[in-house]
Scaffold this active site. Structure first.
Site, short mmCIF file in Angstrom:
data_model
loop_
_atom_site.label_atom_id
_atom_site.label_comp_id
_atom_site.label_asym_id
_atom_site.label_seq_id
_atom_site.Cartn_x
_atom_site.Cartn_y
_atom_site.Cartn_z
N SER A 114 0.91 -1.17 0.07
CA SER A 114 0.22 -0.07 0.12
C SER A 114 0.99 1.22 -0.03
CB SER A 114 -0.93 -0.09 1.16
OG SER A 114 -1.85 0.90 1.05
N PRO A 115 0.54 2.35 -0.44
CA PRO A 115 1.09 3.54 -0.44
C PRO A 115 1.27 4.06 1.14
CG PRO A 115 -0.77 3.63 -2.11
CD PRO A 115 -0.98 2.54 -1.25
N GLN A 141 1.41 6.90 -7.14
CA GLN A 141 0.24 7.71 -6.56
C GLN A 141 0.27 9.09 -6.65
OE1 GLN A 141 -1.26 7.89 -2.33
NE2 GLN A 141 -2.71 6.54 -3.09
N TYR A 148 -7.48 14.94 1.48
CA TYR A 148 -6.46 15.79 0.75
C TYR A 148 -7.56 16.63 -0.42
CZ TYR A 148 -3.15 12.90 3.06
OH TYR A 148 -2.28 12.37 4.11
N ARG A 201 -8.17 6.26 -5.55
CA ARG A 201 -8.29 5.86 -4.01
C ARG A 201 -9.41 7.01 -3.45
NH1 ARG A 201 -4.40 4.52 0.82
NH2 ARG A 201 -4.53 2.59 -0.05
#
Length: 857
Positions: A452-453, A530, A615, A663
């Site tokens: 995962s990031p 990403q 974000y 995402r």
């Protein structure tokens, strides 16, 4: 000498009868009475189901009753799922059924033998009057699902009753089923399902269930009981073999016997009607009056009162699809009896009872909720092939796992693994689902494990250096099919912190290309980029400092201005961002496109747009942070407008043969925020815009969020999006065991599993998982092959050691089940928690989520 305790049980179901029996057995001097409104042989259920674990508990509590109950059981091992003309069977589940009437009669006789007073055909209108007349020291409120006592003292017990959306009717039939049988039938009105099982020599329970909207559309609301039974007989004729359906609820008119299941949770289980004298509390213990003497002013001193204790369905319910109602009632009774034996006084015994049972019941209710929601949403899964549909049903509660099923029926699991492997294009040789390939567009991943990031906050001016080469390179060596970068920011002011990675200049592009080239040259893994923009959560400290708090300004560090859809700051100490203008939107969109082109030049295999966790793009999607009144705020479609514009522009700049994912936060976990329903709608919009996969996370969009953590807690969101929006998904969040991954994939809840924290603790998590599962075909770096062979030997030795039983005999081991756990014979399907069959790989606590930065997920 203290007088014997006087116990009154109001309600003569399994809870009241069993506790009365145990209480009298523990102290024959006690005076115990059970008051029941029905006649001794009246009951409106059919059969109940037990597990071997429950039988073990009954044996320990009262062997005589357990033996009689066990002697009346009908046993079977198989579950049969009938769907779209296919029949799928799996074995080893070990169900045990008994008629409810037979069970109650056994308990009634045992109570009478021990001297419990049974009073039938008495409706208790006033519990206080009944208790006063009896001289009760303790009242057990075991008066069932529609408990009058719970309702009377609702201000104390704090019941929360959630009426579920399916209608069901409890019927019987003389058709004898040799397996626990599920049958699913599609009608013009929607899907109906039957749950059927034999509980005595010639009778089976037959439950018919359907969502209320389907029930109404089919006209059942207006049918008489006889008409509705005939309807069900026609619907399920292929499984009834000419037998009719029977009702024992003739006292109900029309459609009243079709009910919606009420899930009952109580905040408290004990209510004291008055100030109990200290000597009363002492008489609970066989050791006598050991409680300290009351002192003047002690709140317990006053008029004599008594505690009222909820038990069984009065305290809680768990949906019939996991068969735990009677189990919970018995275990309540056992727990209270045990607490009263071990505590110095009644007050502490009741505190122990409530503390212990409320936790245990919550575990069952969580599993029951998962199971309930599966049956409420059968339509969601009807696009699955029969093999996957049946597997999804078997594992619906998340208490039954892939390796647990293997222990129950290794042949069944080999069959579904072969089916899954063939569908993945890797032949029909059985292998764990996590080790099958996955393809999108022109990219094929060698397996379905994703790193995962995870924000590392270790760049200078956004440039990935040797740390990132080692960090990402080691995880690519570790066996994962896809390795993500952390969120790379599209401009300097798009960063979360000064340490965040970027992709806005040539030097950064070359830094990433060096890492990409290494992964491609040295490992079979693919690597994903990403891209994101921090928006209102930018200009904060690194994750290991004060996460989400503004930068502490020094000579070398300055905060920068922030932008957002609206002037809403993330927290009380964060900056108030400037609401974006159309010119801002154009500039940021173009920055995303420029970074996309750089990513393509760097050679990344996969691109993901970050629209989660509060974000910038996430802040547009979330109604709590997007308060605009123009075309980019208000409705869901408006809130998605600009993020979709950014995505489309990136998709146009990204090579057509490489996949793109998005995402999202599928749940804001806050009042007024996005819900899982909204997430499905958002996913559909991105799918229409060209997204290939949705990376399903949740939360971190507002500091007011209150997530409900737990293992695989975000997977249900990935499940919904995949099977309702019809797009591939990646599950993430507290997935930390290989068994989790295989269960999720095999059930069709997601197509990939992203694992974060375990990969921080163990870069070679995937290689270790392969060895742990006995999958020897997993490719290792040739330099590490000697380590592979030693690890496999050590695991085999541990499995052999674990198989030794007292006396030196060895148990048969199915190594594919787990090299670490002997192949025991688990029983009772959904009725039991999973047997843990895999050693938990090192990983931090799943509940340690935080809102700072991106953080490992």
């Amino acid at each position: 000498m203290s007088a014997p305790l006087r116990i009154l049980c109001i309600g003569g179901g399994p809870a009241g009868l069993y506790f009365a029996m145990l209480a009298k057995k523990a102290d024959p001097a006690r005076v115990v009475r059970v008051v029941e409104r029905n006649r001794p042989y009246d009951t409106f259920g059919w059969g109940v189901v037990f597990s071997d674990q429950t039988l073990g508990n009954l044996e320990a509590a009262d062997a005589e009753t357990a033996r009689e109950i066990a002697g009346a059981f009908n046993h079977w091992d198989d579950i049969e799922v009938n769907f779209r003309g296919r029949t799928i069977r799996s074995g080893g589940h070990g169900f045990c059924g008994i008629g409810r009437k037979r069970l109650l009669n056994i308990l009634q006789r045992r109570c009478e033998d021990l001297g419990v007073e049974l009073v039938f055909e008495r409706q208790v209108g006033d519990d206080e009057e009944e208790a006063r007349a009896f001289g009760a020291d303790l009242v057990i409120a075991s008066d069932g699902l529609n408990s009058r006592i719970r309702e009377k003292y609702a201000h104390v017990f704090e019941p929360d009753i959630d009426t579920r959306r399916c209608r069901f009717v409890w019927l019987g039939t003389k058709k004898r089923f040799d397996a626990f049988t599920f049958a699913f039938v599609e009608t013009p009105h929607g899907w109906f399902q039957a749950h059927a099982y034999q509980f005595d020599g010639d009778t089976s329970t037959f439950i018919v269930e359907t969502p209320e909207e389907t029930w109404k559309a089919a006209g059942l609301e207006a049918m008489s009981q006889e008409e509705a039974i005939a309807f069900c007989e026609r619907l399920f004729a292929p499984w009834l073999d000419g037998h009719g359906l029977l009702s024992n609820a003739e006292h109900l008119r029309g459609s009243a016997n079709w009910i919606r299941f009420p899930r009952v949770v109580c905040g408290r289980w004990v209510h004291w009607t008055g100030d109990a004298l200290p000597e009363l509390a002492a008489r609970a213990s066989p050791q006598g009056p050991t409680a300290p003497m009351a002192k003047p002013g002690d709140p317990r001193v006053g008029d004599r009162g008594h505690p009222i204790v909820l038990m069984g369905d009065a305290a809680h319910t768990a949906h019939f699809s996991i068969g735990s109602g009677t189990k919970l009632a018995f275990e309540d009774a056992i727990a209270l009896d045990r607490a009263m034996r071990g505590a110095p006084d009644l007050e502490r015994a009741l505190e122990t009872y409530q503390a212990e049972r409320s936790v245990e019941v919550l575990k069952i209710q969580n599993a029951a909720r998962n199971s309930t929601e599966w049956f409420e949403n059968v339509k969601r899964y009807t696009a699955l092939e029969a093999e996957q549909f049946a597997y999804s049903l078997l594992t619906r509660s998340q208490r039954i796992s892939h390796e647990n099923l293997r222990l129950r029926d290794a042949g069944y699991v080999r069959g579904v693994e072969s089916w899954f492997a063939a569908r993945a294009g890797s032949g029909d040789t059985a292998r764990p689902p996590m080790f099958t390939p996955f393809s999108l567009r022109g990219t094929t991943l060698p397996n379905r494990v994703v790193v995962s990031p995870m924000a590392q906050y270790s760049c200078v001016d956004g440039l990935p250096d040797d740390y990132y080469l080692v960090h990402l390179g080691s995880r690519a060596h570790g066996g994962a099919g896809l390795v993500f970068t952390e969120m790379a920011c599209v401009s300097p002011d798009a960063r979360i912190s000064l340490g965040c990675a970027g992709l806005w200049n040539d030097a950064q592009q070359q830094g990433w290309k060096r890492i990409v080239d290494y992964v491609h040259a040295r490992t079979p893994a693919k690597i994903a980029l990403q891209l994101g923009h921090a928006g209102p959560k930018g200009s904060t400290q690194r994750g290991w400092e004060k996460a989400d708090e503004p930068i502490v300004e020094t000579d070398g560090a300055r905060n920068w201005p922030l932008i957002a859809p609206s002037a809403v700051r993330y927290g009380p100490t964060n900056q108030v961002p400037r609401a974006m203008t159309r010119a801002d939107m154009d500039a940021v969109r173009d920055a995303f496109v420029a970074a996309t082109r750089r990513g393509a030049e760097a050679g990344f295999d996969w691109l993901e747009l970050h629209c989660a966790h509060g974000y910038l793009l996430s802040a547009f999607l979330c109604p709590l942070t997007n308060r605009r009144t123009d075309d980019y705020g208000g409705s869901l479609e408006n809130r998605c407008r600009w993020p979709l514009e950014v995505f489309r522009a990136m998709r146009a700049a990204w090579p057509a043969d490489r996949p793109m994912s998005v995402r999202i936060s599928a749940h804001d976990w806050a009042p007024g925020g996005n819900t899982p329903d909204d997430a499905v709608a958002i996913a559909r919009l991105f799918k229409e815009a060209g997204a290939d996969l949705i990376d399903v996370s949740s939360g971190q969009t507002t500091r007011d969020a209150k997530p409900v953590y737990g293992r695989m807690y975000q997977t249900p969101f990935a499940d919904r999006i995949r099977n309702e929006a019809g797009i591939a998904t990646m599950a993430v969040g507290a997935i930390f065991e290989p068994d989790h991954v295989n269960s999720i994939l095999m059930a069709g809840r997601a197509d990939l599993c992203a694992i974060a924290r375990p990969h921080l603790a163990d870069p070679y998590w995937t290689l270790h998982a392969a060895a742990q599962l006995g999958y020897e075909s997993m490719p290792w770096p040739v330099q590490y092959l000697t380590g592979k062979s030693q690890l496999e030997r050590n695991l085999a030795r541990a499995a052999a050691d674990a198989s030794v039983v007292p006396g030196g005999e060895r148990m048969k081991i199915d190594r594919r089940a787990s090299p670490l756990t002997p192949a025991l014979s688990p029983r009772c399907g959904e009725r039991e928690p999973p047997i843990r069959t895999t050693r938990r790989l090192p990983s931090p606590r799943a509940s340690g989520e935080r809102g700072g930065g991106e953080g490992p997920r």
